[in-house]
Scaffold this motif. Structure first.
Motif, PDB file in Angstrom:
ATOM      1  N   TYR A   5       0.897  -1.164   0.033  1.00 12.27           N
ATOM      2  CA  TYR A   5       0.105  -0.086  -0.253  1.00 12.27           C
ATOM      3  C   TYR A   5       0.814   1.135   0.036  1.00 12.27           C
ATOM      4  CZ  TYR A   5      -2.846   3.724   1.558  1.00 12.27           C
ATOM      5  OH  TYR A   5      -3.630   5.143   1.418  1.00 12.27           O
ATOM      6  N   ALA A   6       2.044   1.307   0.767  1.00 13.89           N
ATOM      7  CA  ALA A   6       2.906   2.656   1.102  1.00 13.89           C
ATOM      8  C   ALA A   6       3.492   2.855  -0.177  1.00 13.89           C
ATOM      9  CB  ALA A   6       3.642   2.386   2.190  1.00 13.89           C
ATOM     10  N   ALA A   7       3.926   1.645  -1.159  1.00 11.82           N
ATOM     11  CA  ALA A   7       4.721   1.746  -2.019  1.00 11.82           C
ATOM     12  C   ALA A   7       3.767   2.393  -3.394  1.00 11.82           C
ATOM     13  CB  ALA A   7       5.348   0.506  -2.571  1.00 11.82           C
ATOM     14  N   GLN A  50       1.654   3.630   8.563  1.00 13.97           N
ATOM     15  CA  GLN A  50       1.098   3.739   9.755  1.00 13.97           C
ATOM     16  C   GLN A  50      -0.550   3.630   9.662  1.00 13.97           C
ATOM     17  OE1 GLN A  50       1.789   7.461  11.952  1.00 13.97           O
ATOM     18  NE2 GLN A  50       0.683   6.625  14.010  1.00 13.97           N
ATOM     19  N   TRP A  51      -1.140   4.615   8.604  1.00 16.79           N
ATOM     20  CA  TRP A  51      -2.385   4.602   8.207  1.00 16.79           C
ATOM     21  C   TRP A  51      -3.192   3.014   7.855  1.00 16.79           C
ATOM     22  CZ3 TRP A  51      -5.202   3.653   3.935  1.00 16.79           C
ATOM     23  CH2 TRP A  51      -6.737   3.749   3.874  1.00 16.79           C
ATOM     24  N   CYS A  52      -2.343   2.445   7.086  1.00 21.18           N
ATOM     25  CA  CYS A  52      -2.661   1.080   6.702  1.00 21.18           C
ATOM     26  C   CYS A  52      -2.641   0.361   7.867  1.00 21.18           C
ATOM     27  CB  CYS A  52      -1.743   0.626   5.599  1.00 21.18           C
ATOM     28  SG  CYS A  52      -1.868  -0.976   5.238  1.00 21.18           S
ATOM     29  N   ALA A  53      -1.850   0.423   8.731  1.00 18.40           N
ATOM     30  CA  ALA A  53      -2.078  -0.482  10.014  1.00 18.40           C
ATOM     31  C   ALA A  53      -3.236  -0.473  10.534  1.00 18.40           C
ATOM     32  CB  ALA A  53      -0.680  -0.419  10.767  1.00 18.40           C
ATOM     33  N   SER A  54      -3.907   1.077  10.629  1.00 16.71           N
ATOM     34  CA  SER A  54      -4.968   1.215  11.564  1.00 16.71           C
ATOM     35  C   SER A  54      -6.245   0.894  10.820  1.00 16.71           C
ATOM     36  CB  SER A  54      -4.664   2.871  11.865  1.00 16.71           C
ATOM     37  OG  SER A  54      -5.142   3.632  10.732  1.00 16.71           O
ATOM     38  N   VAL A  55      -6.344   0.586   9.700  1.00 17.75           N
ATOM     39  CA  VAL A  55      -7.471   0.135   8.851  1.00 17.75           C
ATOM     40  C   VAL A  55      -7.714  -1.024   8.378  1.00 17.75           C
ATOM     41  CG1 VAL A  55      -7.769   2.832   8.282  1.00 17.75           C
ATOM     42  CG2 VAL A  55      -6.753   1.104   6.726  1.00 17.75           C
ATOM     43  N   SER A  56      -8.773  -1.420   7.614  1.00 18.38           N
ATOM     44  CA  SER A  56      -8.944  -2.885   7.073  1.00 18.38           C
ATOM     45  C   SER A  56      -8.378  -2.820   5.622  1.00 18.38           C
ATOM     46  CB  SER A  56     -10.400  -3.053   6.930  1.00 18.38           C
ATOM     47  OG  SER A  56     -11.034  -2.226   6.014  1.00 18.38           O
ATOM     48  N   PRO A  57      -7.773  -4.138   5.412  1.00 22.46           N
ATOM     49  CA  PRO A  57      -7.560  -4.240   3.946  1.00 22.46           C
ATOM     50  C   PRO A  57      -8.494  -3.764   2.977  1.00 22.46           C
ATOM     51  CG  PRO A  57      -6.950  -6.207   5.193  1.00 22.46           C
ATOM     52  CD  PRO A  57      -7.874  -5.338   6.134  1.00 22.46           C
ATOM     53  N   SER A  58      -9.517  -3.747   3.020  1.00 23.78           N
ATOM     54  CA  SER A  58     -10.535  -3.310   1.990  1.00 23.78           C
ATOM     55  C   SER A  58     -10.346  -1.815   2.020  1.00 23.78           C
ATOM     56  CB  SER A  58     -12.030  -3.815   2.305  1.00 23.78           C
ATOM     57  OG  SER A  58     -12.360  -3.107   3.519  1.00 23.78           O
ATOM     58  N   ALA A  59     -10.097  -1.018   2.950  1.00 20.76           N
ATOM     59  CA  ALA A  59     -10.263   0.268   3.192  1.00 20.76           C
ATOM     60  C   ALA A  59      -8.655   0.910   2.292  1.00 20.76           C
ATOM     61  CB  ALA A  59     -10.005   0.779   4.530  1.00 20.76           C
ATOM     62  N   THR A  60      -7.784   0.043   2.610  1.00 22.99           N
ATOM     63  CA  THR A  60      -6.494   0.270   1.977  1.00 22.99           C
ATOM     64  C   THR A  60      -6.506   0.130   0.219  1.00 22.99           C
ATOM     65  OG1 THR A  60      -5.586  -1.804   2.247  1.00 22.99           O
ATOM     66  CG2 THR A  60      -4.929  -0.080   3.818  1.00 22.99           C
ATOM     67  N   GLU A  62      -9.322   0.248  -1.440  1.00 20.51           N
ATOM     68  CA  GLU A  62     -10.483   1.303  -1.965  1.00 20.51           C
ATOM     69  C   GLU A  62      -9.478   2.492  -2.090  1.00 20.51           C
ATOM     70  OE1 GLU A  62     -14.252   3.619  -0.045  1.00 20.51           O
ATOM     71  OE2 GLU A  62     -14.191   1.451   0.125  1.00 20.51           O
ATOM     72  N   SER A  63      -8.675   2.940  -1.056  1.00 19.42           N
ATOM     73  CA  SER A  63      -7.981   4.007  -1.165  1.00 19.42           C
ATOM     74  C   SER A  63      -7.062   4.212  -2.358  1.00 19.42           C
ATOM     75  CB  SER A  63      -6.956   4.567   0.194  1.00 19.42           C
ATOM     76  OG  SER A  63      -6.319   5.562   0.046  1.00 19.42           O
ATOM     77  N   ALA A  64      -6.268   3.115  -2.734  1.00 13.42           N
ATOM     78  CA  ALA A  64      -5.371   2.878  -3.747  1.00 13.42           C
ATOM     79  C   ALA A  64      -6.167   3.053  -5.147  1.00 13.42           C
ATOM     80  CB  ALA A  64      -4.644   1.536  -3.644  1.00 13.42           C
ATOM     81  N   GLN A  65      -7.428   2.280  -5.007  1.00 13.12           N
ATOM     82  CA  GLN A  65      -8.122   2.373  -6.225  1.00 13.12           C
ATOM     83  C   GLN A  65      -8.761   3.704  -6.643  1.00 13.12           C
ATOM     84  OE1 GLN A  65     -11.077  -0.703  -5.397  1.00 13.12           O
ATOM     85  NE2 GLN A  65      -9.884  -2.447  -6.362  1.00 13.12           N
ATOM     86  N   GLN A  66      -9.086   4.549  -5.703  1.00 16.05           N
ATOM     87  CA  GLN A  66      -9.524   5.779  -5.972  1.00 16.05           C
ATOM     88  C   GLN A  66      -8.592   6.582  -6.408  1.00 16.05           C
ATOM     89  OE1 GLN A  66     -12.695   7.116  -5.431  1.00 16.05           O
ATOM     90  NE2 GLN A  66     -12.182   8.781  -5.958  1.00 16.05           N
ATOM     91  N   ARG A  67      -7.578   6.626  -5.840  1.00 21.19           N
ATOM     92  CA  ARG A  67      -6.031   7.495  -6.341  1.00 21.19           C
ATOM     93  C   ARG A  67      -6.031   7.016  -7.839  1.00 21.19           C
ATOM     94  NH1 ARG A  67      -3.937   6.457  -1.290  1.00 21.19           N
ATOM     95  NH2 ARG A  67      -2.778   4.975  -2.155  1.00 21.19           N
ATOM     96  N   ASP A  68      -6.139   5.768  -8.159  1.00 16.75           N
ATOM     97  CA  ASP A  68      -6.010   5.453  -9.524  1.00 16.75           C
ATOM     98  C   ASP A  68      -6.946   5.964 -10.540  1.00 16.75           C
ATOM     99  OD1 ASP A  68      -3.660   3.607  -9.429  1.00 16.75           O
ATOM    100  OD2 ASP A  68      -4.863   1.776  -9.215  1.00 16.75           O
ATOM    101  N   LYS A  69      -8.066   5.940 -10.149  1.00 18.35           N
ATOM    102  CA  LYS A  69      -9.231   6.607 -11.021  1.00 18.35           C
ATOM    103  C   LYS A  69      -8.772   8.096 -11.163  1.00 18.35           C
ATOM    104  CE  LYS A  69     -14.216   7.174 -10.838  1.00 18.35           C
ATOM    105  NZ  LYS A  69     -14.337   8.252 -11.667  1.00 18.35           N
ATOM    106  N   MET A  70      -8.784   8.675  -9.904  1.00 22.94           N
ATOM    107  CA  MET A  70      -8.334  10.132 -10.153  1.00 22.94           C
ATOM    108  C   MET A  70      -7.313  10.502 -10.879  1.00 22.94           C
ATOM    109  SD  MET A  70      -8.750  11.130  -6.120  1.00 22.94           S
ATOM    110  CE  MET A  70      -8.577  12.895  -6.104  1.00 22.94           C
ATOM    111  N   LEU A  71      -5.981   9.670 -11.164  1.00 20.32           N
ATOM    112  CA  LEU A  71      -5.247   9.849 -11.820  1.00 20.32           C
ATOM    113  C   LEU A  71      -5.486   9.538 -13.389  1.00 20.32           C
ATOM    114  CD1 LEU A  71      -2.101   8.001  -9.537  1.00 20.32           C
ATOM    115  CD2 LEU A  71      -2.419  10.800 -10.418  1.00 20.32           C
TER     116      LEU A  71
END
Length: 118
Positions: free
Chosen positions: A59-61, A91-101, A103-112
């Motif tokens: 996720y971080a990479a 740190q953020w990744c460790a505090s949320v569910s795998p589905s949240a990470t 979803e966040s990566a997919q949202q950034r992909d769509k925005m890009l």
């Protein structure tokens, strides 16, 4: 039967030891059982922890690459998901569910992708 300071007798097909030292043997057996249970539990949790850490490294990479793409394309995206601070992404990744990470990566992909079309 008597053997020195201990006495052994059969109760329901189980050999039971009484006398001096029997309390020590019971304590040793209980401690051994506890330690073995703790090791087994820790071993079962280890793969999940390793998987979570691996997922957060991914996720971080990914977040870093997406931020670099944001800068390269001059999209101008800002906010908590758009930065180059890898430890903060971890740190953020460790505090949320795998589905949240995911979803966040997919949202950034769509925005890009939308930004690249401009």
């Amino acid at each position: 039967m008597m053997y020195g300071n201990t006495e052994e007798f059969v109760v329901n097909s189980t050999i039971t030891t009484t006398g001096r030292g029997s309390r020590d043997m019971t304590l040793v057996r209980m401690t051994t059982a506890f330690v073995m249970s703790a090791i087994a539990a820790g071993t079962m949790l280890l793969p999940a922890a390793v998987q979570a850490q691996s997922s957060c490294k991914w996720y971080a990479a990914t977040a870093l690459k997406q931020q670099q793409e944001n800068e390269r394309l001059r999209c101008g995206f800002t906010g908590p998901a758009w930065h180059s601070n890898v430890p903060e992404h971890m740190q953020w990744c460790a505090s949320v569910s795998p589905s949240a990470t995911k979803e966040s990566a997919q949202q950034r992909d769509k925005m890009l992708a939308d930004c690249a079309k401009r």
